[in-house]
Design a protein around this motif. Structure first.
Motif, PDB file in Angstrom:
ATOM      1  N   GLU A  13       0.831  -1.215   0.000  1.00 24.84           N
ATOM      2  CA  GLU A  13       0.000   0.000   0.000  1.00 24.84           C
ATOM      3  C   GLU A  13       0.863   1.262   0.000  1.00 24.84           C
ATOM      4  O   GLU A  13       0.524   2.259  -0.629  1.00 24.84           O
ATOM      5  N   ARG A  14       2.015   1.215   0.707  1.00 27.90           N
ATOM      6  CA  ARG A  14       2.849   2.415   0.847  1.00 27.90           C
ATOM      7  C   ARG A  14       3.955   2.488  -0.207  1.00 27.90           C
ATOM      8  O   ARG A  14       4.753   3.418  -0.199  1.00 27.90           O
ATOM      9  N   SER A  15       4.031   1.504  -1.074  1.00 32.30           N
ATOM     10  CA  SER A  15       5.150   1.431  -2.018  1.00 32.30           C
ATOM     11  C   SER A  15       5.012   2.448  -3.152  1.00 32.30           C
ATOM     12  O   SER A  15       4.015   2.464  -3.869  1.00 32.30           O
ATOM     13  N   GLU A  16       6.061   3.258  -3.343  1.00 27.29           N
ATOM     14  CA  GLU A  16       6.058   4.201  -4.483  1.00 27.29           C
ATOM     15  C   GLU A  16       6.126   3.444  -5.794  1.00 27.29           C
ATOM     16  O   GLU A  16       5.572   3.863  -6.806  1.00 27.29           O
ATOM     17  N   MET A  17       6.835   2.334  -5.773  1.00 28.73           N
ATOM     18  CA  MET A  17       6.946   1.488  -6.977  1.00 28.73           C
ATOM     19  C   MET A  17       5.563   1.013  -7.423  1.00 28.73           C
ATOM     20  O   MET A  17       5.223   1.055  -8.603  1.00 28.73           O
ATOM     21  N   ILE A  18       4.750   0.578  -6.473  1.00 29.15           N
ATOM     22  CA  ILE A  18       3.395   0.111  -6.803  1.00 29.15           C
ATOM     23  C   ILE A  18       2.541   1.291  -7.282  1.00 29.15           C
ATOM     24  O   ILE A  18       1.825   1.183  -8.285  1.00 29.15           O
ATOM     25  N   ALA A  19       2.631   2.428  -6.595  1.00 31.95           N
ATOM     26  CA  ALA A  19       1.827   3.598  -6.998  1.00 31.95           C
ATOM     27  C   ALA A  19       2.143   3.981  -8.440  1.00 31.95           C
ATOM     28  O   ALA A  19       1.246   4.307  -9.224  1.00 31.95           O
ATOM     29  N   LYS A  20       3.421   3.917  -8.797  1.00 35.83           N
ATOM     30  CA  LYS A  20       3.825   4.370 -10.134  1.00 35.83           C
ATOM     31  C   LYS A  20       3.610   3.306 -11.206  1.00 35.83           C
ATOM     32  O   LYS A  20       3.129   3.609 -12.294  1.00 35.83           O
ATOM     33  N   HIS A  21       3.943   2.067 -10.870  1.00 32.75           N
ATOM     34  CA  HIS A  21       3.979   1.044 -11.928  1.00 32.75           C
ATOM     35  C   HIS A  21       2.860   0.009 -11.843  1.00 32.75           C
ATOM     36  O   HIS A  21       2.715  -0.828 -12.737  1.00 32.75           O
ATOM     37  N   ALA A  22       2.082   0.006 -10.762  1.00 34.47           N
ATOM     38  CA  ALA A  22       0.961  -0.949 -10.661  1.00 34.47           C
ATOM     39  C   ALA A  22      -0.249  -0.229 -10.059  1.00 34.47           C
ATOM     40  O   ALA A  22      -0.709  -0.563  -8.961  1.00 34.47           O
ATOM     41  N   PRO A  23      -0.764   0.791 -10.774  1.00 38.27           N
ATOM     42  CA  PRO A  23      -1.796   1.660 -10.177  1.00 38.27           C
ATOM     43  C   PRO A  23      -3.069   0.923  -9.781  1.00 38.27           C
ATOM     44  O   PRO A  23      -3.728   1.323  -8.821  1.00 38.27           O
ATOM     45  N   LEU A  24      -3.416  -0.152 -10.479  1.00 37.24           N
ATOM     46  CA  LEU A  24      -4.634  -0.878 -10.100  1.00 37.24           C
ATOM     47  C   LEU A  24      -4.484  -1.472  -8.694  1.00 37.24           C
ATOM     48  O   LEU A  24      -5.398  -1.389  -7.861  1.00 37.24           O
ATOM     49  N   ILE A  25      -3.313  -2.037  -8.438  1.00 31.20           N
ATOM     50  CA  ILE A  25      -3.087  -2.628  -7.105  1.00 31.20           C
ATOM     51  C   ILE A  25      -3.077  -1.532  -6.040  1.00 31.20           C
ATOM     52  O   ILE A  25      -3.640  -1.701  -4.948  1.00 31.20           O
ATOM     53  N   ALA A  26      -2.508  -0.375  -6.385  1.00 32.58           N
ATOM     54  CA  ALA A  26      -2.508   0.749  -5.429  1.00 32.58           C
ATOM     55  C   ALA A  26      -3.943   1.176  -5.100  1.00 32.58           C
ATOM     56  O   ALA A  26      -4.251   1.487  -3.947  1.00 32.58           O
ATOM     57  N   LEU A  27      -4.821   1.166  -6.096  1.00 31.47           N
ATOM     58  CA  LEU A  27      -6.215   1.553  -5.848  1.00 31.47           C
ATOM     59  C   LEU A  27      -6.924   0.549  -4.926  1.00 31.47           C
ATOM     60  O   LEU A  27      -7.764   0.914  -4.106  1.00 31.47           O
ATOM     61  N   ALA A  28      -6.575  -0.727  -5.077  1.00 34.07           N
ATOM     62  CA  ALA A  28      -7.280  -1.786  -4.335  1.00 34.07           C
ATOM     63  C   ALA A  28      -6.833  -1.897  -2.877  1.00 34.07           C
ATOM     64  O   ALA A  28      -7.642  -2.223  -1.994  1.00 34.07           O
ATOM     65  N   LEU A  82      -7.460  -8.726  -4.258  1.00 34.14           N
ATOM     66  CA  LEU A  82      -6.246  -8.965  -5.050  1.00 34.14           C
ATOM     67  C   LEU A  82      -6.385 -10.034  -6.130  1.00 34.14           C
ATOM     68  O   LEU A  82      -5.855  -9.868  -7.229  1.00 34.14           O
ATOM     69  N   PRO A  83      -7.094 -11.146  -5.869  1.00 31.49           N
ATOM     70  CA  PRO A  83      -7.253 -12.109  -6.969  1.00 31.49           C
ATOM     71  C   PRO A  83      -7.887 -11.467  -8.214  1.00 31.49           C
ATOM     72  O   PRO A  83      -7.448 -11.719  -9.343  1.00 31.49           O
ATOM     73  N   ALA A  84      -8.891 -10.612  -8.010  1.00 35.12           N
ATOM     74  CA  ALA A  84      -9.536  -9.954  -9.156  1.00 35.12           C
ATOM     75  C   ALA A  84      -8.568  -8.999  -9.851  1.00 35.12           C
ATOM     76  O   ALA A  84      -8.548  -8.901 -11.082  1.00 35.12           O
ATOM     77  N   CYS A  85      -7.742  -8.287  -9.050  1.00 37.19           N
ATOM     78  CA  CYS A  85      -6.747  -7.395  -9.667  1.00 37.19           C
ATOM     79  C   CYS A  85      -5.789  -8.194 -10.562  1.00 37.19           C
ATOM     80  O   CYS A  85      -5.457  -7.766 -11.668  1.00 37.19           O
ATOM     81  N   LEU A  86      -5.354  -9.359 -10.060  1.00 33.47           N
ATOM     82  CA  LEU A  86      -4.415 -10.162 -10.857  1.00 33.47           C
ATOM     83  C   LEU A  86      -5.072 -10.633 -12.156  1.00 33.47           C
ATOM     84  O   LEU A  86      -4.447 -10.669 -13.212  1.00 33.47           O
ATOM     85  N   LEU A  87      -6.359 -10.995 -12.057  1.00 38.80           N
ATOM     86  CA  LEU A  87      -7.071 -11.427 -13.264  1.00 38.80           C
ATOM     87  C   LEU A  87      -7.190 -10.252 -14.249  1.00 38.80           C
ATOM     88  O   LEU A  87      -6.964 -10.412 -15.453  1.00 38.80           O
ATOM     89  N   ALA A  88      -7.511  -9.065 -13.739  1.00 40.67           N
ATOM     90  CA  ALA A  88      -7.650  -7.888 -14.608  1.00 40.67           C
ATOM     91  C   ALA A  88      -6.321  -7.527 -15.264  1.00 40.67           C
ATOM     92  O   ALA A  88      -6.295  -7.016 -16.380  1.00 40.67           O
ATOM     93  N   LEU A  89      -5.225  -7.772 -14.568  1.00 38.06           N
ATOM     94  CA  LEU A  89      -3.907  -7.392 -15.084  1.00 38.06           C
ATOM     95  C   LEU A  89      -3.269  -8.482 -15.931  1.00 38.06           C
ATOM     96  O   LEU A  89      -2.192  -8.277 -16.493  1.00 38.06           O
ATOM     97  N   GLY A  90      -3.878  -9.649 -15.998  1.00 35.56           N
ATOM     98  CA  GLY A  90      -3.252 -10.759 -16.727  1.00 35.56           C
ATOM     99  C   GLY A  90      -1.926 -11.133 -16.087  1.00 35.56           C
ATOM    100  O   GLY A  90      -0.924 -11.370 -16.764  1.00 35.56           O
ATOM    101  N   ALA A  91      -1.900 -11.175 -14.756  1.00 34.48           N
ATOM    102  CA  ALA A  91      -0.661 -11.419 -14.006  1.00 34.48           C
ATOM    103  C   ALA A  91      -0.204 -12.876 -14.138  1.00 34.48           C
ATOM    104  O   ALA A  91      -0.967 -13.746 -14.566  1.00 34.48           O
TER     105      ALA A  91
END
Ligand SMILES: Cc1cc2nc3c(=O)[nH]c(=O)nc-3n(C[C@H](O)[C@H](O)[C@H](O)COP(=O)(O)OP(=O)(O)OC[C@H]3O[C@@H](n4cnc5c(N)ncnc54)[C@H](O)[C@@H]3O)c2cc1C
Length: 280
Positions: free
Chosen positions: A82-97, A125-134
């Protein structure tokens, strides 16, 4: 309630954890953040003989950009993500969730990998991974393998993980300036599991959207893609997308299937607006 008696051991390496799982088979469970596992033990929904604590295994809690992907280690805590700048910048969907997952105390202990392995049908998170094609990275007695999110969630609390395997990391495509993300959920109180939720990812493509993936949660035993709605929304037809929602959620303790279906349409309209806006 109190759990049935169990033994406890702390694995120091992945290999050690895999060997222990292989030896004890169905009698053992991995312990990560414990936020779901301990509750199931206390309610006696599960009574393993042995808990294998994986929190001492080094190198499983990183968050890193690797080429075109962001890799999130299984032991990364929700709060860390949640606090990761890397996630905020490069994985915005996960940051929103992330802020929707439980409460701060749960996010301080709960792990990213634990949430994916547990595969609660109402989890974000499972839905985020599905949306992102992780892709989900797994280690087992025969080495490592990768499973796409589309093939990972098999049924109610059931995944492609085999008994002797450990989820070690998740890879999501790194976002760029054309990446769009949308996330919305309806829960009775903030932090409760969602009644219905929607995670979405797309690319801006001229005036429309491409590579659009809509992944709902709380509408069935696994997260589900709304593929017909994706096609309509990619053309900018929001009403058509809502009309094309083709799943029939079962009733549960939170709401009837009919209410959930209605709410799924409400969320789709909200997420369509988010997807139409460029990233700041
Ligand atoms: C009150 C409350 C509210 C919550 N609300 C939400 C919510 O709104 N949304 C949400 O998504 N979650 C919610 N959670 C769950 C929380 O996100 C958990 O942290 C998560 O589901 C499990 O992660 P954990 O690290 O605690 O796993 P654990 O509880 O340690 O383990 C859960 C299961 O996964 C297995 N496991 C764990 N890690 C691995 C691994 N690396 N490889 C293979 N198997 C593994 C364990 O063996 C166990 O079977 C809530 C929990 C509580 C107590």
């Amino acid at each position: 309630m109190k759990p049935a008696p169990f033994a406890y051991t702390k694995a120091r390496t992945l290999k050690e954890a895999v060997v222990l799982l292989s030896k004890h088979k169905d009698d053992a469970r991995l312990l990560a953040g414990g936020q779901s596992l301990i509750a199931t033990l206390n309610m006696r929904l599960s009574a393993p003989d042995l808990l294998i604590d994986i929190n001492g295994i080094k190198g499983l809690d990183g968050i890193a950009k690797k080429g075109k992907f962001v890799e999130i280690g299984a032991l990364a805590r929700h709060a860390q993500v949640e606090r990761s700048e890397m996630i905020a910048k490069h994985a915005p969907l996960i940051a929103l969730a992330m802020p929707h997952i439980g409460h701060p105390a749960i996010r301080n202990r709960g792990t990213f990998g634990g949430s994916i392995a547990f595969a609660d049908p109402a989890a974000e998170l499972p839905a985020c991974l599905l949306a992102l094609g992780a892709a989900i990275e797994i280690a087992g007695p025969k080495g490592k393998r990768k499973v796409k999110a589309d093939a990972f969630f098999k049924g109610l609390f059931e995944t492609a993980l085999r008994q002797q395997e450990i989820l070690i990391a998740v890879r999501v495509p790194a976002a760029d300036k054309n990446t769009r993300a949308g996330f919305a959920e309806l829960a009775r109180r903030h932090g409760d599991y969602a009644i219905v939720g929607l995670a979405a990812s797309a690319r801006a493509d001229g005036k429309g959207l491409s590579d659009l993936r809509l992944a709902y949660f709380g509408v069935g035993p696994t997260p589900v893609r709304a593929i017909k709605a994706e096609a309509a929304l990619a053309k900018g037809d929001v009403d058509g997308a809502v009309a094309a929602l083709d799943f029939d959620p079962p009733d549960d303790v939170q709401a009837t299937g009919a209410v959930k279906k209605h709410l799924a349409g409400v969320l789709l309209r909200r997420v369509a607006t988010q997807l139409s806006e460029a990233r700041p």
